[in-house]
Design an enzyme around this catalytic site. Structure first.
Site, mmCIF file in Angstrom:
data_model
loop_
_atom_site.group_PDB
_atom_site.id
_atom_site.type_symbol
_atom_site.label_atom_id
_atom_site.label_comp_id
_atom_site.label_asym_id
_atom_site.label_seq_id
_atom_site.Cartn_x
_atom_site.Cartn_y
_atom_site.Cartn_z
ATOM 1 N N GLY A 94 -5.018 34.838 15.711
ATOM 2 C CA GLY A 94 -4.766 35.816 16.757
ATOM 3 C C GLY A 94 -4.412 35.121 18.054
ATOM 4 O O GLY A 94 -4.688 33.925 18.225
ATOM 5 N N CYS A 153 -8.053 29.827 12.094
ATOM 6 C CA CYS A 153 -7.664 29.686 13.500
ATOM 7 C C CYS A 153 -8.538 30.567 14.413
ATOM 8 O O CYS A 153 -9.718 30.296 14.561
ATOM 9 C CB CYS A 153 -6.175 29.991 13.672
ATOM 10 S SG CYS A 153 -5.487 29.414 15.238
ATOM 11 N N TYR A 154 -7.997 31.646 14.994
ATOM 12 C CA TYR A 154 -8.819 32.544 15.817
ATOM 13 C C TYR A 154 -10.003 33.054 15.004
ATOM 14 O O TYR A 154 -11.119 33.195 15.522
ATOM 15 C CB TYR A 154 -7.973 33.715 16.312
ATOM 16 C CG TYR A 154 -8.747 34.747 17.108
ATOM 17 C CD1 TYR A 154 -8.842 34.649 18.505
ATOM 18 C CD2 TYR A 154 -9.383 35.819 16.484
ATOM 19 C CE1 TYR A 154 -9.549 35.585 19.236
ATOM 20 C CE2 TYR A 154 -10.096 36.758 17.205
ATOM 21 C CZ TYR A 154 -10.178 36.643 18.583
ATOM 22 O OH TYR A 154 -10.883 37.577 19.311
ATOM 23 N N HIS A 212 -3.887 26.685 9.731
ATOM 24 C CA HIS A 212 -3.361 27.833 8.975
ATOM 25 C C HIS A 212 -3.043 27.409 7.539
ATOM 26 O O HIS A 212 -1.961 26.879 7.266
ATOM 27 C CB HIS A 212 -2.097 28.376 9.643
ATOM 28 C CG HIS A 212 -2.343 29.087 10.921
ATOM 29 N ND1 HIS A 212 -2.627 30.436 10.988
ATOM 30 C CD2 HIS A 212 -2.363 28.639 12.198
ATOM 31 C CE1 HIS A 212 -2.801 30.780 12.256
ATOM 32 N NE2 HIS A 212 -2.652 29.711 13.005
ATOM 33 N N GLU A 227 -2.269 29.253 5.142
ATOM 34 C CA GLU A 227 -1.328 30.172 4.513
ATOM 35 C C GLU A 227 0.128 29.780 4.665
ATOM 36 O O GLU A 227 0.994 30.244 3.909
ATOM 37 C CB GLU A 227 -1.539 31.595 5.063
ATOM 38 C CG GLU A 227 -1.050 31.832 6.488
ATOM 39 C CD GLU A 227 -2.083 31.482 7.543
ATOM 40 O OE1 GLU A 227 -1.996 32.040 8.655
ATOM 41 O OE2 GLU A 227 -2.971 30.653 7.267
ATOM 42 N N SER A 249 19.549 54.432 -1.551
ATOM 43 C CA SER A 249 20.626 53.735 -0.852
ATOM 44 C C SER A 249 21.427 52.856 -1.789
ATOM 45 O O SER A 249 22.528 52.430 -1.461
ATOM 46 C CB SER A 249 20.036 52.862 0.264
ATOM 47 O OG SER A 249 19.304 51.787 -0.296
ATOM 48 N N GLY A 250 20.873 52.559 -2.975
ATOM 49 C CA GLY A 250 21.512 51.624 -3.882
ATOM 50 C C GLY A 250 21.028 50.205 -3.673
ATOM 51 O O GLY A 250 21.370 49.311 -4.439
ATOM 52 N N GLY A 251 20.202 49.987 -2.637
ATOM 53 C CA GLY A 251 19.615 48.675 -2.412
ATOM 54 C C GLY A 251 18.458 48.428 -3.363
ATOM 55 O O GLY A 251 18.061 49.308 -4.136
ATOM 56 N N VAL A 252 17.899 47.233 -3.302
ATOM 57 C CA VAL A 252 16.845 46.846 -4.228
ATOM 58 C C VAL A 252 15.631 47.768 -4.119
ATOM 59 O O VAL A 252 15.132 48.288 -5.125
ATOM 60 C CB VAL A 252 16.404 45.384 -3.961
ATOM 61 C CG1 VAL A 252 15.248 44.998 -4.881
ATOM 62 C CG2 VAL A 252 17.571 44.442 -4.142
ATOM 63 N N ASP A 253 15.161 48.004 -2.891
ATOM 64 C CA ASP A 253 13.916 48.748 -2.702
ATOM 65 C C ASP A 253 14.030 50.186 -3.193
ATOM 66 O O ASP A 253 13.189 50.669 -3.951
ATOM 67 C CB ASP A 253 13.510 48.729 -1.224
ATOM 68 C CG ASP A 253 13.376 47.317 -0.683
ATOM 69 O OD1 ASP A 253 13.112 46.399 -1.478
ATOM 70 O OD2 ASP A 253 13.557 47.134 0.536
ATOM 71 N N SER A 254 15.074 50.888 -2.749
ATOM 72 C CA SER A 254 15.192 52.296 -3.142
ATOM 73 C C SER A 254 15.516 52.422 -4.626
ATOM 74 O O SER A 254 15.092 53.380 -5.283
ATOM 75 C CB SER A 254 16.251 53.012 -2.300
ATOM 76 O OG SER A 254 17.549 52.519 -2.565
ATOM 77 N N SER A 255 16.247 51.458 -5.195
ATOM 78 C CA SER A 255 16.572 51.513 -6.624
ATOM 79 C C SER A 255 15.324 51.331 -7.479
ATOM 80 O O SER A 255 15.129 52.031 -8.479
ATOM 81 C CB SER A 255 17.605 50.440 -6.968
ATOM 82 O OG SER A 255 18.816 50.658 -6.278
ATOM 83 N N LYS A 258 9.114 41.684 -0.701
ATOM 84 C CA LYS A 258 10.420 41.803 -1.334
ATOM 85 C C LYS A 258 10.467 41.162 -2.718
ATOM 86 O O LYS A 258 10.974 41.759 -3.673
ATOM 87 C CB LYS A 258 11.487 41.186 -0.426
ATOM 88 C CG LYS A 258 12.902 41.195 -1.001
ATOM 89 C CD LYS A 258 13.488 42.592 -1.085
ATOM 90 C CE LYS A 258 13.851 43.094 0.301
ATOM 91 N NZ LYS A 258 14.557 44.394 0.255
#
Length: 513
Positions: free
Chosen positions: A55, A82-83, A169, A171, A223-229, A369
């Site tokens: 943070g 960290c924080y 960190h 990560e 939309s035809g994109g990866v996420d909406s498909s 993603k």
């Protein structure tokens, strides 16, 4: 959804969602929650462990974020970064002060390999530090397990209370053995079994969707994109013809994309979907006339998007739910937690308040993603669709700096088509995570033939990333960039300069707006 989970408590640092991503990489489900979640909610979730994030604040200042100290007596393992590490020290009686020498960037840390966190780690390991405060003295009952010349408590632990803390960190990729440290916490301290797998996610989501929707009807933004498909296919497997997919062609798509989407999902396509195409380009250009401010463009596009959906819903009759392909990165960047708003997304922060649907369903909301792509493969979607280039919901509206006009859209469509074609020919289309052409608002003098020109500059973007939370600029061969530049300048009317964007994320975002 799963039998076990790790709760990541958000104290406002920039890598908070990346922590959840890294935990999932280890086969354990993780979710991010605000640091003020409350102990009752934590008990209800029964997490296998809790991670305190980094943070931007100082724990000893009045305005800093704190937590109920009773969390340390819940018997749940805790790991502070960290924080988060400084907060543990401060709340339990240690001393946190301004460091005499700040540490930022790659730092060699000497660790005690007898610690459960560092058993599989080199005695001197490279980490990523980012702090101006430090733990000057560990609390009573804690053992210091790592240090640097400038940081006396680079890590500390109290195994009896199952509390661990590191000043760096683990990560981020710059911490060379961070994955081993995180793995040790998850499996040797929290005793996780690792039940987070995509096949179980798909099964759980299909079951949850059926229970939630019942016999209701769902309208999905395709939309035809990866996420909406992927969202469309997941919903179709769950509820079949109860789903209607509406494809809004807002005139801001990539070249030929509207027809390509219809060919895949339309009546003659491969999928059993109720499909409606709405050609709304003229409406969008009218709404965007004279608008140049990025957030205003995003909100106009988002609001119009919803209004069209409401209109289509009335045409097909009663619709109970709106489904969207929102993913974790959309939620994070829209600032719905304690972090800053980076930009609003049309399917998150850009939603208007008066929506004529009972509820919104976002089945991919908790996925990054690359996890969405894995779900797509699990669902049987073809590779060419699963690995399609990411495309923002507002489309070319946020790849055109300044006012959006049909002429500017034509320019960026043609330039982007050439760029993507050359990237594919070079065999780099699967190596580069995201690449596209954008249109700057800069015009400059040029010479073409014997004539003076005063035309636009196109910016090329290409990044490599595994989670889209951070990204590095792709090292594209100079010869390829030259070839793309020559084609764009010669084939795209209205362009006389081509730039290559070298900015990483952070400090930039992947999209220009």
């Amino acid at each position: 959804m799963t039998k076990e989970r790790i709760v990541v408590l958000d104290f406002g640092g920039q890598y908070n969602q990346l922590i959840a991503r890294r935990v999932r990489d280890e086969g354990v489900y993780a979710e991010v929650y605000s640091s003020d979640i409350g102990l009752d909610k934590l008990r209800e979730m029964k997490p296998k462990g809790i991670i305190f994030t980094g943070g931007p604040q100082s724990v000893y200042k009045e305005e800093s974020q704190h937590i109920d100290p009773a969390v340390f007596d819940m018997g749940i393992p805790i790991f502070g970064f960290c924080y988060g590490a400084q907060l543990i020290a401060y709340e339990l009686g240690g001393r946190v002060e301004t460091a005499p020498v700040s540490e930022y960037g790659k730092t060699d840390v000497t660790v005690d390999t007898a610690s459960v966190l560092f058993r599989e780690v080199s005695p001197i390991t490279k980490t990523w530090m980012s702090h101006t405060d430090y733990i000057a003295e560990a609390p009573a009952g804690f053992t210091v397990t790592a240090r640097t010349p400038n940081c006396p408590v680079a890590a500390m632990e109290n195994p009896e209370k199952q509390i661990y803390a590191v000043q760096f960190h683990p990560e981020v990729q710059h911490t060379a053995e961070g994955r081993q440290m995180l793995h040790a916490f998850l499996y040797d301290v929290c005793h996780c079994s690792g039940d987070w797998k995509m096949d179980s996610f798909v099964e759980d989501q299909i079951r949850a969707i059926r229970e939630r929707v019942g016999d209701g009807r769902v309208l999905l933004a395709l939309s035809g994109g990866v996420d909406s498909s992927v969202a469309a296919t997941l919903m179709a497997k769950a509820i079949g013809r109860q789903l209607t997919c509406v494809f809004v062609d807002h005139g801001l798509l990539r070249k030929n994309e509207g027809d390509e989407v219809e060919a895949i999902f339309g009546p003659n396509g491969s999928y059993e979907l109720n499909f409606i195409r709405v050609n709304a380009g003229e409406e969008y250009f009218e709404k965007l006339r004279g608008v140049s401010e990025p957030e205003q463009k995003r909100r106009i596009i988002g609001e119009q998007f919803i209004r069209i959906f409401e209109r289509e819903a009335k045409k097909i009759g009663a619709v109970d739910f709106l489904c969207q392909g929102t993913i974790y990165a959309d939620v994070v960047e829209s600032g719905l937690g304690k972090g800053a708003v980076i930009k609003s997304h049309h399917n998150v922060g850009g939603l208007p308040k008066n929506i004529e649907f009972k509820e919104i369903i976002e089945p991919l909301r908790l996925l990054f993603k690359d996890e969405v792509r894995r779900v797509g493969l699990e669902l049987g979607l073809p590779d060419y669709l699963v690995f399609r280039q990411p495309f923002p919901g507002p489309g070319l509206g946020v790849r055109i700096i300044g006012e959006v006009t049909p002429e500017k859209v034509r320019i960026v469509q043609d330039a982007d088509f050439i760029y993507r074609e050359e990237i594919a020919r070079a065999g780099l289309d699967r190596r580069i995570s995201q690449y596209f052409a954008a249109l700057t608002n800069m015009r400059s003098v040029g010479v073409m033939g014997d004539f003076r020109t005063y035309d636009y500059a196109v910016a090329l973007r290409a990044v490599e990333t595994d989670d889209f939370m951070t990204a590095e600029t792709s090292d594209i061969p100079f010869e390829l960039l030259q070839r793309v530049m020559n084609r764009i300048v010669n084939e795209v009317k209205g362009v006389n300069r081509v730039f290559y964007d070298l900015t990483s994320k952070p400090p930039g975002t992947i999209e220009l707006e």
